[in-house]
Enzyme design. Structure first.
Site, PDB file in Angstrom:
ATOM      1  N   GLU A   1      29.947  30.371  35.456  1.00  0.00           N
ATOM      2  CA  GLU A   1      30.278  29.541  36.619  1.00  0.00           C
ATOM      3  C   GLU A   1      29.716  28.130  36.476  1.00  0.00           C
ATOM      4  O   GLU A   1      30.384  27.143  36.787  1.00  0.00           O
ATOM      5  CB  GLU A   1      29.737  30.181  37.902  1.00  0.00           C
ATOM      6  CG  GLU A   1      30.350  31.533  38.223  1.00  0.00           C
ATOM      7  CD  GLU A   1      29.606  32.710  37.587  1.00  0.00           C
ATOM      8  OE1 GLU A   1      28.982  32.521  36.515  1.00  0.00           O
ATOM      9  OE2 GLU A   1      29.665  33.803  38.147  1.00  0.00           O
TER      10      GLU A   1
ATOM     11  N   CYS B   1      25.499  34.650  40.348  1.00  0.00           N
ATOM     12  CA  CYS B   1      24.055  34.690  40.595  1.00  0.00           C
ATOM     13  C   CYS B   1      23.682  33.586  41.587  1.00  0.00           C
ATOM     14  O   CYS B   1      24.478  32.683  41.880  1.00  0.00           O
ATOM     15  CB  CYS B   1      23.278  34.529  39.280  1.00  0.00           C
ATOM     16  SG  CYS B   1      23.229  32.830  38.657  1.00  0.00           S
TER      17      CYS B   1
HETATM   18  N1  THU Z   1      26.330  35.859  33.986  1.00  0.00           N
HETATM   19  C1  THU Z   1      27.288  34.939  34.281  1.00  0.00           C
HETATM   20  O1  THU Z   1      27.786  34.220  33.415  1.00  0.00           O
HETATM   21  N2  THU Z   1      27.699  34.858  35.565  1.00  0.00           N
HETATM   22  C2  THU Z   1      27.271  35.654  36.571  1.00  0.00           C
HETATM   23  O2  THU Z   1      27.733  35.506  37.688  1.00  0.00           O
HETATM   24  C3  THU Z   1      26.259  36.680  36.324  1.00  0.00           C
HETATM   25  C4  THU Z   1      25.703  36.721  34.956  1.00  0.00           C
HETATM   26  C5  THU Z   1      25.909  35.978  32.590  1.00  0.00           C
HETATM   27  C6  THU Z   1      24.517  35.547  32.277  1.00  0.00           C
HETATM   28  C7  THU Z   1      24.237  36.342  31.026  1.00  0.00           C
HETATM   29  O3  THU Z   1      24.784  35.654  29.909  1.00  0.00           O
HETATM   30  C8  THU Z   1      25.034  37.617  31.222  1.00  0.00           C
HETATM   31  O4  THU Z   1      26.001  37.337  32.208  1.00  0.00           O
HETATM   32  C9  THU Z   1      24.204  38.810  31.643  1.00  0.00           C
HETATM   33  O5  THU Z   1      23.454  38.523  32.762  1.00  0.00           O
END
Ligand code: THU
Length: 157
Positions: free
Chosen positions: A74, A112
């Site tokens: 994001e 997140c």
């Molecule tokens: N991650 C995202 O790219 N977006 C989210 O909304 C949640 C988590 C990624 C971070 C990390 O590279 C992987 O997902 C595992 O947490």
């Protein structure tokens, strides 16, 4: 003293129930998961943002051996949009993910906290609600705005 109940309105939809424009954005977010670099978590996230000039920008999570240096899908997408289309405003956001089995996650994942905060700033710049589509394999959540994902948010100082 009083209780304040905060309700988050979420529509659960099937892909076939989305408008063609929403379907296109979900398709772009799903395709972006294939451009994720996630050798450590093996969790591939894609984000797609429709801008007011009609452009769709995408992002995918980019991990790093120094773990905190990685970035979520994001924020990759929204900072790319800000850096390359500074005058365009956000219209709609879609997010999709593939799990460690490399299949699309069954249930939608939600951004997140840090990404919610970052996206919220661009919603504020847009001057209107920016709907968020959270795509799972079998159902898609439609939220009316980023703000809905982050009630009681910090937006000014
Ligand atoms: N991650 C995202 O790219 N977006 C989210 O909304 C949640 C988590 C990624 C971070 C990390 O590279 C992987 O997902 C595992 O947490």
């Amino acid at each position: 003293m009083k209780n304040i109940d905060i309700v988050i309105p979420v529509i659960s939809a099937q892909y076939s129930e989305l408008t063609p424009a929403q379907q296109h954005l979900v398709d772009e977010a799903r395709a972006a998961t294939l451009r994720s670099y996630a050798p450590y978590s093996r969790f591939n996230v894609g984000a797609a943002i429709l801008l007011s000039d009609g452009t769709v920008v995408t992002g995918a999570n980019q991990e790093n051996a120094a773990f905190p240096s990685g970035t979520c899908a994001e924020r990759t997408a929204c900072y790319y949009a800000g850096a390359n289309h500074p005058d365009a405003r956000f219209e709609t956001i879609a997010i999709a993910a593939r799990g460690t089995d490399s299949l699309e996650v069954e249930h939608p994942i939600s951004p997140c906290g840090a990404c919610r905060q970052a996206l919220l700033e661009y919603e504020k710049l847009a001057g209107h609600d920016v709907p968020v589509l959270l795509a799972g394999r079998d159902e898609i959540y439609i939220l009316p705005s980023v703000k809905a994902l982050m009630p009681l948010s910090f937006t000014e100082f």
